[in-house]
Design a protein around this motif. Sequence first.
Motif, PDB file in Angstrom:
ATOM      1  N   THR A 184      32.437  48.007  31.538  1.00 35.34           N
ATOM      2  CA  THR A 184      32.441  46.646  31.842  1.00 35.34           C
ATOM      3  C   THR A 184      33.672  46.196  32.415  1.00 35.34           C
ATOM      4  O   THR A 184      34.690  46.855  32.148  1.00 35.34           O
ATOM      5  CB  THR A 184      32.354  45.595  30.693  1.00 35.34           C
ATOM      6  N   TRP A 185      33.569  45.493  33.416  1.00 37.71           N
ATOM      7  CA  TRP A 185      34.969  44.980  34.097  1.00 37.71           C
ATOM      8  C   TRP A 185      34.971  43.514  33.463  1.00 37.71           C
ATOM      9  O   TRP A 185      34.033  42.648  33.456  1.00 37.71           O
ATOM     10  CB  TRP A 185      34.591  44.702  35.534  1.00 37.71           C
ATOM     11  N   ILE A 186      36.417  43.136  33.462  1.00 37.24           N
ATOM     12  CA  ILE A 186      36.603  41.525  32.871  1.00 37.24           C
ATOM     13  C   ILE A 186      37.793  41.025  34.245  1.00 37.24           C
ATOM     14  O   ILE A 186      38.592  41.909  34.509  1.00 37.24           O
ATOM     15  CB  ILE A 186      37.177  41.817  31.486  1.00 37.24           C
ATOM     16  N   GLN A 187      37.799  40.165  34.224  1.00 40.68           N
ATOM     17  CA  GLN A 187      38.579  39.045  35.458  1.00 40.68           C
ATOM     18  C   GLN A 187      38.922  38.040  34.472  1.00 40.68           C
ATOM     19  O   GLN A 187      38.325  37.225  34.106  1.00 40.68           O
ATOM     20  CB  GLN A 187      37.993  38.748  36.690  1.00 40.68           C
ATOM     21  N   ILE A 188      40.489  37.763  34.218  1.00 40.35           N
ATOM     22  CA  ILE A 188      40.876  36.719  33.581  1.00 40.35           C
ATOM     23  C   ILE A 188      41.784  35.860  34.479  1.00 40.35           C
ATOM     24  O   ILE A 188      42.660  36.787  35.308  1.00 40.35           O
ATOM     25  CB  ILE A 188      41.532  37.022  32.324  1.00 40.35           C
ATOM     26  N   SER A 189      41.682  34.577  34.782  1.00 42.08           N
ATOM     27  CA  SER A 189      42.372  33.872  35.561  1.00 42.08           C
ATOM     28  C   SER A 189      42.801  32.684  34.968  1.00 42.08           C
ATOM     29  O   SER A 189      42.206  32.056  34.074  1.00 42.08           O
ATOM     30  CB  SER A 189      41.374  33.620  36.963  1.00 42.08           C
ATOM     31  N   SER A 190      43.966  32.145  35.599  1.00 41.23           N
ATOM     32  CA  SER A 190      44.473  30.948  34.602  1.00 41.23           C
ATOM     33  C   SER A 190      44.435  29.492  35.757  1.00 41.23           C
ATOM     34  O   SER A 190      44.579  29.764  36.888  1.00 41.23           O
ATOM     35  CB  SER A 190      45.984  31.033  34.341  1.00 41.23           C
ATOM     36  N   ALA A 191      44.289  28.701  35.176  1.00 42.48           N
ATOM     37  CA  ALA A 191      44.456  27.106  36.131  1.00 42.48           C
ATOM     38  C   ALA A 191      46.026  27.118  36.427  1.00 42.48           C
ATOM     39  O   ALA A 191      46.660  27.579  36.078  1.00 42.48           O
ATOM     40  CB  ALA A 191      43.928  26.007  35.017  1.00 42.48           C
ATOM     41  N   PRO A 192      46.065  25.969  37.683  1.00 41.72           N
ATOM     42  CA  PRO A 192      45.018  24.872  37.735  1.00 41.72           C
ATOM     43  C   PRO A 192      44.074  25.475  38.746  1.00 41.72           C
ATOM     44  O   PRO A 192      42.806  24.664  38.463  1.00 41.72           O
ATOM     45  CB  PRO A 192      45.892  23.930  38.178  1.00 41.72           C
ATOM     46  N   ALA A 193      44.293  26.284  39.419  1.00 35.67           N
ATOM     47  CA  ALA A 193      43.287  26.599  40.545  1.00 35.67           C
ATOM     48  C   ALA A 193      42.416  28.065  40.338  1.00 35.67           C
ATOM     49  O   ALA A 193      41.665  28.273  41.016  1.00 35.67           O
ATOM     50  CB  ALA A 193      43.839  26.606  41.835  1.00 35.67           C
ATOM     51  N   TYR A 194      42.845  28.497  38.965  1.00 33.61           N
ATOM     52  CA  TYR A 194      42.211  30.035  38.540  1.00 33.61           C
ATOM     53  C   TYR A 194      42.564  30.765  39.805  1.00 33.61           C
ATOM     54  O   TYR A 194      41.893  31.693  40.265  1.00 33.61           O
ATOM     55  CB  TYR A 194      40.746  29.693  38.221  1.00 33.61           C
ATOM     56  N   SER A 195      43.642  30.817  40.277  1.00 32.12           N
ATOM     57  CA  SER A 195      44.084  31.790  41.363  1.00 32.12           C
ATOM     58  C   SER A 195      44.958  32.655  41.078  1.00 32.12           C
ATOM     59  O   SER A 195      45.723  33.351  41.830  1.00 32.12           O
ATOM     60  CB  SER A 195      44.729  30.884  42.790  1.00 32.12           C
ATOM     61  N   THR A 196      45.285  32.685  39.680  1.00 31.77           N
ATOM     62  CA  THR A 196      46.461  33.692  39.259  1.00 31.77           C
ATOM     63  C   THR A 196      45.561  34.644  38.260  1.00 31.77           C
ATOM     64  O   THR A 196      44.957  34.209  37.475  1.00 31.77           O
ATOM     65  CB  THR A 196      47.624  33.192  38.318  1.00 31.77           C
ATOM     66  N   TYR A 197      45.779  36.018  38.442  1.00 31.82           N
ATOM     67  CA  TYR A 197      44.855  36.962  37.835  1.00 31.82           C
ATOM     68  C   TYR A 197      45.573  38.053  37.237  1.00 31.82           C
ATOM     69  O   TYR A 197      46.527  38.383  37.379  1.00 31.82           O
ATOM     70  CB  TYR A 197      44.030  37.651  38.776  1.00 31.82           C
ATOM     71  N   TRP A 198      44.898  38.266  36.012  1.00 30.08           N
ATOM     72  CA  TRP A 198      45.554  39.387  35.043  1.00 30.08           C
ATOM     73  C   TRP A 198      45.110  40.672  35.740  1.00 30.08           C
ATOM     74  O   TRP A 198      43.940  40.947  35.818  1.00 30.08           O
ATOM     75  CB  TRP A 198      45.121  39.354  33.630  1.00 30.08           C
ATOM     76  N   ASN A 199      46.215  41.553  35.927  1.00 25.52           N
ATOM     77  CA  ASN A 199      45.603  43.123  36.526  1.00 25.52           C
ATOM     78  C   ASN A 199      45.956  44.390  35.477  1.00 25.52           C
ATOM     79  O   ASN A 199      46.141  45.329  35.886  1.00 25.52           O
ATOM     80  CB  ASN A 199      46.511  43.194  37.658  1.00 25.52           C
ATOM     81  N   GLY A 200      46.157  43.918  34.444  1.00 25.55           N
ATOM     82  CA  GLY A 200      46.385  44.839  33.216  1.00 25.55           C
ATOM     83  C   GLY A 200      47.671  44.847  32.832  1.00 25.55           C
ATOM     84  O   GLY A 200      47.937  45.582  31.609  1.00 25.55           O
ATOM     85  N   THR A 201      48.759  44.373  33.655  1.00 27.63           N
ATOM     86  CA  THR A 201      49.941  44.626  33.291  1.00 27.63           C
ATOM     87  C   THR A 201      50.562  43.021  33.544  1.00 27.63           C
ATOM     88  O   THR A 201      51.499  42.701  32.836  1.00 27.63           O
ATOM     89  CB  THR A 201      50.794  45.517  34.151  1.00 27.63           C
TER      90      THR A 201
END
Length: 359
Positions: free
Chosen positions: A128-145
Amino acid sequence: VEIRVRDVTRGTTYWQDNSGFFWKPTDKWNDLSSADADWNYDAGTGEWWFSDISDAYWTSGHEYWINTRAYDIAGNYEAAYSTQVFIYDTDAPTSGIITPADASTVSSALDSISGTADDGGLSGVDYTWIQISSAPAYSTYWNGTNWISDSTFVVTTSLTPDATKWAYDTSAAGFWSSNRDYRVEIKAFDNLNNYQVSYTTVTFSYDITDPTVGITKPDTVDGKYMSMETISGTANDQYGVAVASVSIKQDGTDLYWDVLSDTWTASVGSVFWSTTVYSGGNWHIDTSSINWVNDMKYILQARAIDDAGNAVDVGNYANSSFYYDSEVPESWVGTPEDADVRKAMATISGSATDNQGVG
């Protein structure tokens, strides 16, 4: 060589041909040596191939049995023919997110995100693949590090042996920032590389910050008041305040005001709290019915709990106090004395007294 293809899931049906008969309950062996271009047998090498059934005629999720038997020029048929079993799978797997719940507010350590994965009993979930992003615009993403600006999916770090549950470790210090909204998206891939097109998505708020609280009335610590019909204050939190409470205590006693019973209640060893009326960042409590005691000092504390369950720490309670003074002060004229007759009066003097001081 003859071949027979059976759709077991459909219910004992056999492939007939691709000219309109397709699958029928009639047992059918297809002779490859006399077949057209879709049914071929090379007598020199002994190899054969069968391409009569295109992808359009296979049904995803169905189990198929393939039998082959050979016969020689003399007409002898193979008695113990071979059987191959396979499942045709073009279905995408599915996945779900259990923790955190959609539209929830998380108020404690979130050490792992987890969920489910399912391929309907076919080839099985591979990863499975997961994408975690943060507000306010959900344009910052966790790349594993690190958190980056490029949209990124990472492979979940844990898939159960039966490939029905997944998890992703988020326990690293500083992974989550309090008072921030996050979005989690997950998609699954099966062992044939069929993959989920529509992601499963949840959004949630991460809030481990206590609300703030204050007392605005009485507006002066240890102030003197001849009436106190309302005690009020403020309570604020980014995600909302669930309840604000106040304690009103007679100094030097164990008596607290109970707003529900409208009376003074003894509480030994613990603070007695009354729930206030809260709206839009402000709270108040009606104290017009309290039988205040003259010359008594009252100790006030206020606290709040936010919608995520975070409570104001004891050390951050709002504190205040006031004296209730309903007694009328007294004053006297000392000079001149009553009925005095004077030819000069440089000073008029006297005295005044009140238990809480004369203004």
